[in-house]
Design a protein around this motif. Sequence first.
Motif, PDB file in Angstrom:
ATOM      1  N   ASN A 114      12.909 -10.923   2.078  1.00 16.76           N
ATOM      2  CA  ASN A 114      11.648 -10.619   1.404  1.00 16.76           C
ATOM      3  C   ASN A 114      11.044  -9.521   1.563  1.00 16.76           C
ATOM      4  OD1 ASN A 114      11.610 -12.972   0.071  1.00 16.76           O
ATOM      5  ND2 ASN A 114      10.267 -13.988   1.573  1.00 16.76           N
ATOM      6  N   GLU A 115      10.876  -8.834   2.903  1.00 17.63           N
ATOM      7  CA  GLU A 115      10.523  -7.529   3.392  1.00 17.63           C
ATOM      8  C   GLU A 115      11.250  -6.558   2.420  1.00 17.63           C
ATOM      9  OE1 GLU A 115       8.974  -8.306   7.825  1.00 17.63           O
ATOM     10  OE2 GLU A 115      10.662  -7.030   7.449  1.00 17.63           O
ATOM     11  N   GLU A 116      12.536  -6.726   2.446  1.00 17.93           N
ATOM     12  CA  GLU A 116      13.334  -5.534   1.852  1.00 17.93           C
ATOM     13  C   GLU A 116      13.120  -5.536   0.434  1.00 17.93           C
ATOM     14  OE1 GLU A 116      16.188  -2.682   1.075  1.00 17.93           O
ATOM     15  OE2 GLU A 116      15.142  -3.156   2.847  1.00 17.93           O
ATOM     16  N   LYS A 117      13.039  -7.033  -0.399  1.00 12.55           N
ATOM     17  CA  LYS A 117      12.773  -6.936  -1.356  1.00 12.55           C
ATOM     18  C   LYS A 117      11.210  -6.125  -1.948  1.00 12.55           C
ATOM     19  CE  LYS A 117      14.986 -11.064  -3.610  1.00 12.55           C
ATOM     20  NZ  LYS A 117      14.630 -12.483  -3.694  1.00 12.55           N
ATOM     21  N   GLU A 118      10.210  -6.660  -1.074  1.00 16.77           N
ATOM     22  CA  GLU A 118       9.166  -5.954  -1.255  1.00 16.77           C
ATOM     23  C   GLU A 118       8.870  -4.091  -1.214  1.00 16.77           C
ATOM     24  OE1 GLU A 118       5.544  -6.757  -1.883  1.00 16.77           O
ATOM     25  OE2 GLU A 118       6.826  -8.400  -2.488  1.00 16.77           O
ATOM     26  N   ARG A 119       9.856  -3.729  -0.127  1.00 19.60           N
ATOM     27  CA  ARG A 119       9.944  -2.372  -0.213  1.00 19.60           C
ATOM     28  C   ARG A 119      10.622  -1.844  -1.288  1.00 19.60           C
ATOM     29  NH1 ARG A 119      13.195   1.344   1.034  1.00 19.60           N
ATOM     30  NH2 ARG A 119      14.889   0.073   0.978  1.00 19.60           N
ATOM     31  N   GLN A 120      11.566  -2.463  -1.923  1.00 19.25           N
ATOM     32  CA  GLN A 120      12.292  -1.942  -2.949  1.00 19.25           C
ATOM     33  C   GLN A 120      11.673  -1.868  -4.370  1.00 19.25           C
ATOM     34  OE1 GLN A 120      16.021  -3.972  -3.719  1.00 19.25           O
ATOM     35  NE2 GLN A 120      17.109  -3.155  -1.830  1.00 19.25           N
ATOM     36  N   LYS A 121      10.576  -3.201  -4.177  1.00  9.37           N
ATOM     37  CA  LYS A 121       9.615  -3.282  -5.348  1.00  9.37           C
ATOM     38  C   LYS A 121       8.517  -1.987  -5.508  1.00  9.37           C
ATOM     39  CE  LYS A 121       6.735  -6.916  -6.817  1.00  9.37           C
ATOM     40  NZ  LYS A 121       6.346  -8.209  -6.288  1.00  9.37           N
ATOM     41  N   LYS A 122       8.136  -1.784  -4.202  1.00 13.62           N
ATOM     42  CA  LYS A 122       7.098  -0.546  -3.966  1.00 13.62           C
ATOM     43  C   LYS A 122       7.809   0.516  -4.372  1.00 13.62           C
ATOM     44  CE  LYS A 122       3.811  -1.748  -0.626  1.00 13.62           C
ATOM     45  NZ  LYS A 122       3.641  -1.588   0.995  1.00 13.62           N
ATOM     46  N   GLU A 123       9.025   0.809  -3.777  1.00 18.23           N
ATOM     47  CA  GLU A 123       9.720   1.982  -4.353  1.00 18.23           C
ATOM     48  C   GLU A 123       9.735   2.388  -5.953  1.00 18.23           C
ATOM     49  OE1 GLU A 123      13.882   3.250  -3.397  1.00 18.23           O
ATOM     50  OE2 GLU A 123      12.830   3.384  -1.373  1.00 18.23           O
ATOM     51  N   ILE A 124      10.205   1.211  -6.591  1.00 19.29           N
ATOM     52  CA  ILE A 124      10.444   1.213  -8.111  1.00 19.29           C
ATOM     53  C   ILE A 124       8.964   1.554  -8.595  1.00 19.29           C
ATOM     54  CG2 ILE A 124      10.749  -0.237  -9.941  1.00 19.29           C
ATOM     55  CD1 ILE A 124      12.973  -1.472  -8.035  1.00 19.29           C
ATOM     56  N   MET A 125       8.165   0.818  -7.972  1.00 20.92           N
ATOM     57  CA  MET A 125       6.700   1.043  -8.769  1.00 20.92           C
ATOM     58  C   MET A 125       6.414   2.616  -8.470  1.00 20.92           C
ATOM     59  SD  MET A 125       4.655  -2.417  -7.836  1.00 20.92           S
ATOM     60  CE  MET A 125       3.175  -1.637  -7.565  1.00 20.92           C
ATOM     61  N   GLU A 126       6.476   3.127  -7.369  1.00 19.05           N
ATOM     62  CA  GLU A 126       6.057   4.494  -6.966  1.00 19.05           C
ATOM     63  C   GLU A 126       6.835   5.394  -8.393  1.00 19.05           C
ATOM     64  OE1 GLU A 126       3.968   6.365  -5.359  1.00 19.05           O
ATOM     65  OE2 GLU A 126       3.075   4.301  -4.898  1.00 19.05           O
ATOM     66  N   GLU A 143       7.982   4.537 -10.944  1.00 17.85           N
ATOM     67  CA  GLU A 143       7.543   4.291 -12.337  1.00 17.85           C
ATOM     68  C   GLU A 143       6.364   5.218 -12.631  1.00 17.85           C
ATOM     69  OE1 GLU A 143       7.663   0.173 -13.141  1.00 17.85           O
ATOM     70  OE2 GLU A 143       9.659   0.332 -13.607  1.00 17.85           O
ATOM     71  N   LYS A 144       5.388   5.092 -11.383  1.00 18.99           N
ATOM     72  CA  LYS A 144       4.157   5.916 -11.584  1.00 18.99           C
ATOM     73  C   LYS A 144       4.342   7.311 -12.014  1.00 18.99           C
ATOM     74  CE  LYS A 144       0.534   4.127  -8.611  1.00 18.99           C
ATOM     75  NZ  LYS A 144       0.404   4.415  -7.238  1.00 18.99           N
ATOM     76  N   VAL A 145       5.349   7.811 -11.130  1.00 12.49           N
ATOM     77  CA  VAL A 145       5.482   9.181 -11.366  1.00 12.49           C
ATOM     78  C   VAL A 145       6.122   9.544 -12.867  1.00 12.49           C
ATOM     79  CG1 VAL A 145       6.803  11.392 -10.494  1.00 12.49           C
ATOM     80  CG2 VAL A 145       5.739   9.701  -8.998  1.00 12.49           C
ATOM     81  N   LEU A 146       7.228   8.601 -13.209  1.00 13.93           N
ATOM     82  CA  LEU A 146       7.546   8.899 -14.374  1.00 13.93           C
ATOM     83  C   LEU A 146       6.704   8.768 -15.657  1.00 13.93           C
ATOM     84  CD1 LEU A 146      11.183   7.097 -14.257  1.00 13.93           C
ATOM     85  CD2 LEU A 146      10.541   9.365 -14.666  1.00 13.93           C
ATOM     86  N   LYS A 147       5.689   7.755 -15.459  1.00 20.10           N
ATOM     87  CA  LYS A 147       4.741   7.362 -16.618  1.00 20.10           C
ATOM     88  C   LYS A 147       3.835   8.620 -16.616  1.00 20.10           C
ATOM     89  CE  LYS A 147       1.617   3.796 -17.781  1.00 20.10           C
ATOM     90  NZ  LYS A 147       0.032   3.683 -17.043  1.00 20.10           N
ATOM     91  N   LYS A 148       3.548   9.122 -15.335  1.00 20.02           N
ATOM     92  CA  LYS A 148       2.618  10.338 -15.551  1.00 20.02           C
ATOM     93  C   LYS A 148       3.328  11.629 -16.304  1.00 20.02           C
ATOM     94  CE  LYS A 148      -0.827   9.865 -12.248  1.00 20.02           C
ATOM     95  NZ  LYS A 148      -0.867   9.385 -10.820  1.00 20.02           N
ATOM     96  N   LYS A 149       4.541  11.808 -15.920  1.00 22.40           N
ATOM     97  CA  LYS A 149       5.305  12.726 -16.846  1.00 22.40           C
ATOM     98  C   LYS A 149       5.264  12.352 -18.079  1.00 22.40           C
ATOM     99  CE  LYS A 149       9.692  15.159 -16.441  1.00 22.40           C
ATOM    100  NZ  LYS A 149      11.233  14.739 -16.330  1.00 22.40           N
ATOM    101  N   GLU A 150       5.428  10.923 -18.594  1.00 24.65           N
ATOM    102  CA  GLU A 150       5.840  10.766 -19.856  1.00 24.65           C
ATOM    103  C   GLU A 150       4.193  10.959 -20.551  1.00 24.65           C
ATOM    104  OE1 GLU A 150       7.438  10.229 -22.735  1.00 24.65           O
ATOM    105  OE2 GLU A 150       8.572  10.285 -21.184  1.00 24.65           O
TER     106      GLU A 150
END
Length: 315
Positions: free
Chosen positions: A12-24, A26-33
């Motif tokens: 679960n911890e690993e899943k959480e970490r991966q989720k956070k990483e993806i969100m980060e 996505e955030k950067v990509l969204k800003k760029k977009e």
Amino acid sequence: MGKISEALKKLNEEKERQKKEIMEKEKVLKKKEEAREEIKEDKSGAVRALLSSWGERLHFKENFFLFSSQSPSGIDPRIVTYYDDYSPLSEQYRLLRTNVKSLVKRIKGNHKSIKGVNSPAIITFSSSLRNEGKTVTAVNLAMSLASEEGTKVLLIDADLRNGTIHKLLNVEEEPGLSTVLVGEYDWSVGLHPTLNKNLFVIPRGKISAHPCEFLGSRKMRMILERLRGEKFNYILIDTPPLLSFADAYLIAQLTDGLIIIVEAHRTKAEIVRKAKEVCEEAHTKILGFILTKVDYYTPDSYYYYYNYRKYGRKI
Ligand SMILES: Nc1ncnc2c1ncn2[C@@H]1O[C@H](COP(=O)(O)OP(=O)(O)OP(=O)(O)O)[C@@H](O)[C@H]1O
Ligand SMILES: [Mg+2]
């Protein structure tokens, strides 16, 4: 805790970490977009074409070049394009040069002058307010254009109150534009060579008490008409700020158009919009905008510009 529940917890911890990483990410990509979309949404084609490709990068720190301030050429160290055309800073001006060249091709095509030669592209530089970087940008661009074999450039200082081009390029202050405008002289009286054999300057000359009268005069119009028949490829004209004096509009109306310098993190978008409106009312053709003094950093191989939003959308 049993081994299975321990493994589940880790999973679960690993899943959480991966989720956070993806969100980060996505955030950067969204800003760029978003930044891209803001440029696309922009009503002005010129802003879209120019701001997206060059303005953001014209930035240097004052201290960067203090070390070379005693150069024997006397040329100001901020004119980086004179000292090293291949430095990273000059590279930014080279990008600007490329964009200006293609812009000129677009607006002028193969326009021939009366003498049958390609008539020069005449571009005015201004900004909404004082101190946004007009002169340093115009001089570096002129030097960069003139460093290409066979490209002759004339730089005119039409800031008759406060012009500094003669200091930046270490040429005599007089005779200059005001000398020619006030007296019965030909424009060539004000012409000075520089250390770049392809770059010529008409400095401001003696400070004038009523520049508007001269810049809007028949004589100024005549000078520019004569210059259209001369063998320059580019004529760049530096002027005072748009919102303080009428000088820049008066000049810009006589040229192929105006490039507006915008100092990032200082000049508010509404001020730039105001300057743009005044230009439009005066039927001045705005060719584009250049952003100066922008801070940026590079997370993961692409640029994410600080405060981009503010300047990308509303100009
Ligand atoms: N691209 C840039 N990045 C960082 N600083 C810059 C940049 N261009 C100019 N500057 C600095 O900004 C200040 C103003 O530059 P400059 O004299 O070119 O502005 P200006 O708009 O011509 O001013 P004025 O309205 O007085 O004519 C100078 O200290 C200069 O070194
Ligand atoms: Mg200036």
